[in-house]
Design a protein around this motif. Sequence first.
Motif, PDB file in Angstrom:
ATOM      1  N   ASP A 145       0.834  -2.906  -2.800  1.00 34.46           N
ATOM      2  CA  ASP A 145       1.786  -3.982  -3.046  1.00 34.46           C
ATOM      3  C   ASP A 145       1.212  -5.298  -2.536  1.00 34.46           C
ATOM      4  OD1 ASP A 145       4.081  -5.433  -3.614  1.00 34.46           O
ATOM      5  OD2 ASP A 145       5.023  -4.931  -1.694  1.00 34.46           O
ATOM      6  N   GLU A 158      10.306  -6.740   0.902  1.00 32.81           N
ATOM      7  CA  GLU A 158       8.993  -6.168   0.605  1.00 32.81           C
ATOM      8  C   GLU A 158       7.920  -6.763   1.499  1.00 32.81           C
ATOM      9  OE1 GLU A 158      10.982  -7.544  -1.584  1.00 32.81           O
ATOM     10  OE2 GLU A 158      11.591  -5.967  -3.004  1.00 32.81           O
ATOM     11  N   ARG A 161       4.907  -5.223   4.287  1.00 28.03           N
ATOM     12  CA  ARG A 161       3.465  -5.375   4.091  1.00 28.03           C
ATOM     13  C   ARG A 161       2.745  -5.525   5.418  1.00 28.03           C
ATOM     14  NH1 ARG A 161       4.835  -9.476  -0.011  1.00 28.03           N
ATOM     15  NH2 ARG A 161       4.928  -8.421  -2.025  1.00 28.03           N
TER      16      ARG A 161
END
Length: 468
Positions: free
Chosen positions: A403, A439, A443
């Motif tokens: 991602d 998100e 990370r």
Amino acid sequence: MFDVISDGRMLRDFVTHILQPTRVISGIRRQQNMPLHDRIIPYLETAGLYHLARLNSQWFWVDEPLLSAFIERWRPETHTFHMPFGECTITLQDVAYQLGLPIDGEPVSGCLIEFENLMEHGRPAWVWFRELFGELPPQSKVKKMTVCYTWFHERFRVLPADASDETVCIYARAYILMLLSSQLFADKNANRVHLRWLPYLASLDELGRYSWGSAALVWLYRCLCRVTNRNVVNLARPLQLLQPWIFWRFPTLRPSGFDGFGFPLASRWAEYMPRNDAGAQRLVSARLSLDRLRVHDFVWEPYSSVEVASVIHPEILVDEHRRLWTAITSLIYFAAIEWHQVDRVLPQFGGVQHLLQPALNIDWLHAKDGKGGDRWFPTYYQEWHKLWENRIQSIIWVDRVLDPGPSADYLEWWCRVAHRFLSPDVAFQDPRPIVLSEEARHRGSSQAPPRVHVYDRPDNRRVDRVDV
């Protein structure tokens, strides 16, 4: 060195020129309009310019208001576009995919005039011209070190059916000269061809030694840096690189109906015809569209799809070219030298964006254009040529993740210090968004990759540098 990015202070005067009356940049367009004869193609393939020549068959119309909105966000200090979600830019990878140009090789450099004084075994330019093209243009078509486009077009447009091999070489030189001058390195001198290319055209077999891709990126960077000056209203080529980059990277901004594509990828938009009315109003609309972008509106890796892999020509993916996509190094095109700052856009290579190191101050280089006297640039800019010679040492390793995107630390910092929005508050119906997403929190962070240390070169004559 001054660097707002490094110490977190607010960007100073970022929108000084933006808050002036709306400015729509005009793209300078020029078409070579010379047929690509089958007998010339082998020379273009040897030079690494064949894919670019295939793009030459189409006229690329540009959406000037859209490009103007992007130019407002271009920062010369970092060579990146500053967006609400962070930074992004055009890299050597984009040049390879969009234009199909070779990346590795010798820099496109040398001198602009006085070849006989600055080159080994140099000859006067016009003596060399006669040897390469078989004749001299009429004096009415000559101005200093340039020749009118019309003369080349009229004299070398159609290759005779019974042309000898020597004649084919002459026509190949004329085609390549026009291709470089009109498609790749066009400037505001819209009707003339400069003789700087004579040393390159002297040996067609040697043209493949050069990094045409890095030179094209230098020229685009330099043109973008110049047009950030609010008094400049014309933007030279290669716009056939800038606009396709926007459409491939920003799906919400691309025109519909262009789903099929081949190689080079820029050809996907060759038949796009933008509106040409109400430029000022369309600029305001484009500016607002950029203000409303979220991180998921940008495609970090548009070239990773199966569809793209099926059309890519394998020569652009060989290791000698591909490895340089993540090199933090100097890029050279004669007197123009710019910096390839891919450490600021690691998600474009599948990584996580870390907090940034200070940007290199190269104001001194931005003040040089090679005019007003001539030099042998590999000597005058020896340090920067050495950096390109040692480009393998400047390649950074990108830790690829599933991602890619900005880290949470980066986004928190970006929201705090960057001037992310250029439209007035009244243009937003809802409160301006916080771009820190769930998100991004997952990370994590990453460390800035090590890079070759280079000293700043500020221009002491300039006291108004806006540091980013």
